[in-house]
Scaffold this motif. Structure first.
Motif, PDB file in Angstrom:
ATOM      1  N   ALA A   8      -3.194   3.388   5.486  1.00 24.30           N
ATOM      2  CA  ALA A   8      -1.907   3.456   6.190  1.00 24.30           C
ATOM      3  C   ALA A   8      -1.131   4.683   5.721  1.00 24.30           C
ATOM      4  N   ARG A   9      -0.495   5.365   6.657  1.00 26.35           N
ATOM      5  CA  ARG A   9       0.244   6.596   6.307  1.00 26.35           C
ATOM      6  C   ARG A   9       1.614   6.226   5.734  1.00 26.35           C
ATOM      7  N   PRO A  10       1.966   6.780   4.580  1.00 24.89           N
ATOM      8  CA  PRO A  10       3.254   6.447   3.978  1.00 24.89           C
ATOM      9  C   PRO A  10       4.387   7.359   4.444  1.00 24.89           C
ATOM     10  N   ASP A  11       4.126   8.223   5.421  1.00 27.76           N
ATOM     11  CA  ASP A  11       5.109   9.250   5.804  1.00 27.76           C
ATOM     12  C   ASP A  11       6.450   8.669   6.265  1.00 27.76           C
ATOM     13  N   SER A  12       6.381   7.608   7.074  1.00 33.49           N
ATOM     14  CA  SER A  12       7.643   7.076   7.603  1.00 33.49           C
ATOM     15  C   SER A  12       8.443   6.386   6.493  1.00 33.49           C
ATOM     16  N   LEU A  13       7.756   5.703   5.575  1.00 27.93           N
ATOM     17  CA  LEU A  13       8.490   5.115   4.436  1.00 27.93           C
ATOM     18  C   LEU A  13       9.084   6.224   3.570  1.00 27.93           C
ATOM     19  N   LEU A  14       8.334   7.306   3.393  1.00 29.21           N
ATOM     20  CA  LEU A  14       8.869   8.433   2.625  1.00 29.21           C
ATOM     21  C   LEU A  14      10.129   8.976   3.312  1.00 29.21           C
ATOM     22  N   ALA A  15      10.047   9.140   4.642  1.00 33.74           N
ATOM     23  CA  ALA A  15      11.215   9.636   5.383  1.00 33.74           C
ATOM     24  C   ALA A  15      12.392   8.666   5.240  1.00 33.74           C
ATOM     25  N   ALA A  16      12.087   7.369   5.209  1.00 37.41           N
ATOM     26  CA  ALA A  16      13.156   6.363   5.068  1.00 37.41           C
ATOM     27  C   ALA A  16      13.818   6.460   3.691  1.00 37.41           C
ATOM     28  N   LEU A  17      13.013   6.660   2.652  1.00 36.20           N
ATOM     29  CA  LEU A  17      13.569   6.797   1.305  1.00 36.20           C
ATOM     30  C   LEU A  17      14.413   8.070   1.217  1.00 36.20           C
ATOM     31  N   ARG A  18      13.904   9.152   1.788  1.00 38.27           N
ATOM     32  CA  ARG A  18      14.654  10.419   1.729  1.00 38.27           C
ATOM     33  C   ARG A  18      15.962  10.326   2.510  1.00 38.27           C
ATOM     34  N   LEU A  38       2.795   1.818  -3.276  1.00 37.03           N
ATOM     35  CA  LEU A  38       1.894   2.331  -4.311  1.00 37.03           C
ATOM     36  C   LEU A  38       1.526   3.795  -4.050  1.00 37.03           C
ATOM     37  N   ALA A  39       1.242   4.106  -2.794  1.00 36.36           N
ATOM     38  CA  ALA A  39       0.832   5.486  -2.458  1.00 36.36           C
ATOM     39  C   ALA A  39       1.952   6.463  -2.798  1.00 36.36           C
ATOM     40  N   LEU A  40       3.186   6.105  -2.451  1.00 32.93           N
ATOM     41  CA  LEU A  40       4.293   7.026  -2.708  1.00 32.93           C
ATOM     42  C   LEU A  40       4.583   7.132  -4.201  1.00 32.93           C
ATOM     43  N   TRP A  41       4.576   5.979  -4.882  1.00 33.45           N
ATOM     44  CA  TRP A  41       4.880   6.042  -6.328  1.00 33.45           C
ATOM     45  C   TRP A  41       3.818   6.865  -7.048  1.00 33.45           C
ATOM     46  N   THR A  42       2.566   6.722  -6.638  1.00 31.71           N
ATOM     47  CA  THR A  42       1.475   7.482  -7.273  1.00 31.71           C
ATOM     48  C   THR A  42       1.701   8.991  -7.116  1.00 31.71           C
ATOM     49  N   ALA A  43       2.315   9.378  -6.001  1.00 34.05           N
ATOM     50  CA  ALA A  43       2.553  10.812  -5.751  1.00 34.05           C
ATOM     51  C   ALA A  43       4.004  11.204  -6.093  1.00 34.05           C
ATOM     52  N   ARG A  44       4.667  10.391  -6.928  1.00 37.07           N
ATOM     53  CA  ARG A  44       6.114  10.565  -7.147  1.00 37.07           C
ATOM     54  C   ARG A  44       6.502  11.952  -7.626  1.00 37.07           C
ATOM     55  N   LYS A  45       5.667  12.533  -8.504  1.00 38.86           N
ATOM     56  CA  LYS A  45       6.051  13.842  -9.072  1.00 38.86           C
ATOM     57  C   LYS A  45       5.948  14.915  -7.998  1.00 38.86           C
ATOM     58  N   ALA A  46       4.812  14.965  -7.328  1.00 37.40           N
ATOM     59  CA  ALA A  46       4.615  15.996  -6.302  1.00 37.40           C
ATOM     60  C   ALA A  46       5.648  15.873  -5.189  1.00 37.40           C
ATOM     61  N   LEU A  47       6.063  14.639  -4.910  1.00 33.13           N
ATOM     62  CA  LEU A  47       7.008  14.416  -3.802  1.00 33.13           C
ATOM     63  C   LEU A  47       8.468  14.498  -4.248  1.00 33.13           C
ATOM     64  N   ASP A  97       0.846  -1.216   0.000  1.00 36.18           N
ATOM     65  CA  ASP A  97       0.000   0.000   0.000  1.00 36.18           C
ATOM     66  C   ASP A  97       0.873   1.254   0.000  1.00 36.18           C
ATOM     67  N   LEU A  98       1.904   1.236   0.879  1.00 36.30           N
ATOM     68  CA  LEU A  98       2.744   2.431   1.037  1.00 36.30           C
ATOM     69  C   LEU A  98       3.558   2.679  -0.223  1.00 36.30           C
TER      70      LEU A  98
END
Ligand SMILES: NC(=O)c1ccc[n+]([C@@H]2O[C@H](COP(=O)([O-])OP(=O)(O)OC[C@H]3O[C@@H](n4cnc5c(N)ncnc54)[C@H](O)[C@@H]3O)[C@@H](O)[C@H]2O)c1
Ligand SMILES: N[C@H](C(=O)O)[C@H](O)COP(=O)(O)O
Length: 345
Positions: A319-329, A25-34, A22-23
């Motif tokens: 599920a919130r993808p924030d922590s996975l986003l922080a991990a990728l960054r 997919l959520a992050l990849w879907t928002a890849r440009k904005a993020l 889920d996380l």
């Protein structure tokens, strides 16, 4: 100055029945904005396809290698296969898929050690599900250390778990062991080695010029002069003295109950804690959505979200993808720092 594009991050599948898909997919879907750093997903592409369908997301998935991942990333999630044995059902983990889960981690480590991916980012695994299939490590941290032995010169390195968030960095000296076993496992050498790895990695990888370490006591009130436990004066204090003698900025043993409030945290860069929950409770309480679990002491960079598989949320899109986003960054930043260090040599 190099102008070459850095290799992609290696993102492992984690438990295919958990929230990792889920996380992702959520992050990849928002890849440009993020402005999401490109990653190569190592796992089962069908898990992503099925989860995307269940969540009503329009997502393309494409077979890839590390060298093609960044080019594909704008149009599709690049996937290197580590396929499940049985279909993954959200919220219903199945130990028959353990080989796909652990195989993805092994592949990510091998690719990163070979310089084909720049860091390992792991989606959450459910330890008990892997234990059922015979997995012999308490968690990623110990497994990753074992996979590093050859690259580390033939000896399994001591892995150090760092929970890093905007409000707190915390390291548990003993990690995944029962609380009753902590006093016996806690030695002066273990504290000193853990602190030295933490200090070195914060300096070299995180760019903190002179990291300040706050070392927690084990017992209430750091032992209250021995009345509430002997380990603080017998083990923790001598370890802190050795660190100071080695030129490391360390204080302690500090009473753990008063070292995590705002003013106390302002006095140090990392809290060295004596057991898992002493570090992870304040880390998750202060930043469950923003903290990252990073493994220090390895010959490569590894980060992870600070939460687990959250099976009850899998496939629901909540599920919130924030922590996975922080991990990728964080993985991207640490890899960039590592590259800059190499080029400066
Ligand atoms: N990095 C890892 O692989 C990792 C980390 C922690 C736990 N685990 C494993 O995960 C499994 C479940 O552990 P747990 O239940 O203690 O912890 P958990 O983090 O999965 O869940 C704890 C609580 O937080 C919620 N939660 C977790 N992630 C969330 C998110 N992204 N968005 C919104 N809410 C979220 C859950 O719904 C639950 O209420 C265990 O098998 C454990 O070993 C793995
Ligand atoms: N102790 C970690 C936590 O609670 O967040 C978690 O189990 C992850 O550990 P590994 O990264 O070793 O899997």
């Amino acid at each position: 100055m190099t102008t070459t594009t850095p290799p992609p991050l290696a993102l492992t599948m984690g438990d295919p029945a958990g929230i990792g898909p889920d996380l992702t997919l959520a992050l990849w879907t928002a890849r440009k904005a993020l402005s999401l750093p490109p990653f190569l997903f190592i796992g089962d592409g069908d898990v992503l396809r099925q989860r995307a369908r269940a969540l009503g997301l329009d997502v393309a998935v494409a077979a890839a290698e590390p060298e093609t991942a960044a080019r594909l990333f704008p149009e599709a999630i690049p996937v290197l296969a580590s396929d499940c044995t049985v279909p993954a059902v959200p919220g219903m983990p199945d130990s028959r898929n353990a080989a796909a889960v652990t195989g993805a981690i092994e592949t990510a480590v091998a690719l990163t050690l070979a310089g084909r991916t720049s860091a390992v980012v792991t989606n959450p695994i459910a330890k008990a599900v892997l234990y059922e299939a015979g997995f012999g490590f308490p968690g990623h941290t110990e497994f990753l250390a074992d996979l590093s032995a050859e690259a580390a010169g033939g000896r399994v390195p001591l892995p150090v778990m760092l929970l890093a968030g905007p409000k707190l960095r915390a390291v548990p000296v003993t990690i995944h062991i029962p609380l009753k076993d902590v006093p016996a496992a806690l030695t002066e050498d273990l504290i000193v080695e853990t602190a030295a790895i933490t200090e070195r990695d914060l300096r070299l990888r995180f760019g903190i010029a002179r990291p300040r370490l706050a070392v927690a006591g084990l017992n209430p009130h750091a032992g209250e002069g021995g009345a509430l436990g002997l380990e603080d004066d017998a083990i923790v204090r001598p370890a802190v003295e050795r660190l100071k003698a080695a030129g490391i900025d360390a204080v302690g043993p500090l009473p753990a109950d008063t070292m995590f409030h705002d003013a106390a945290r302002a006095t140090y860069d990392v809290a060295l804690c004596m057991y898992h929950d002493q570090a992870l409770i304040p880390a998750k309480a202060l930043g469950f959505d923003t903290s990252v679990n990073a493994t220090l002491g390895l010959p490569f960079i590894r980060t992870s979200p600070d939460h687990g598989t959250a099976f009850a949320l899998a496939g629901k899109g909540v599920a919130r993808p924030d922590s996975l986003l922080a991990a990728l960054r964080l993985a991207e930043e640490l890899a960039r720092n590592g590259q800059a260090m190499k080029e400066a040599r």
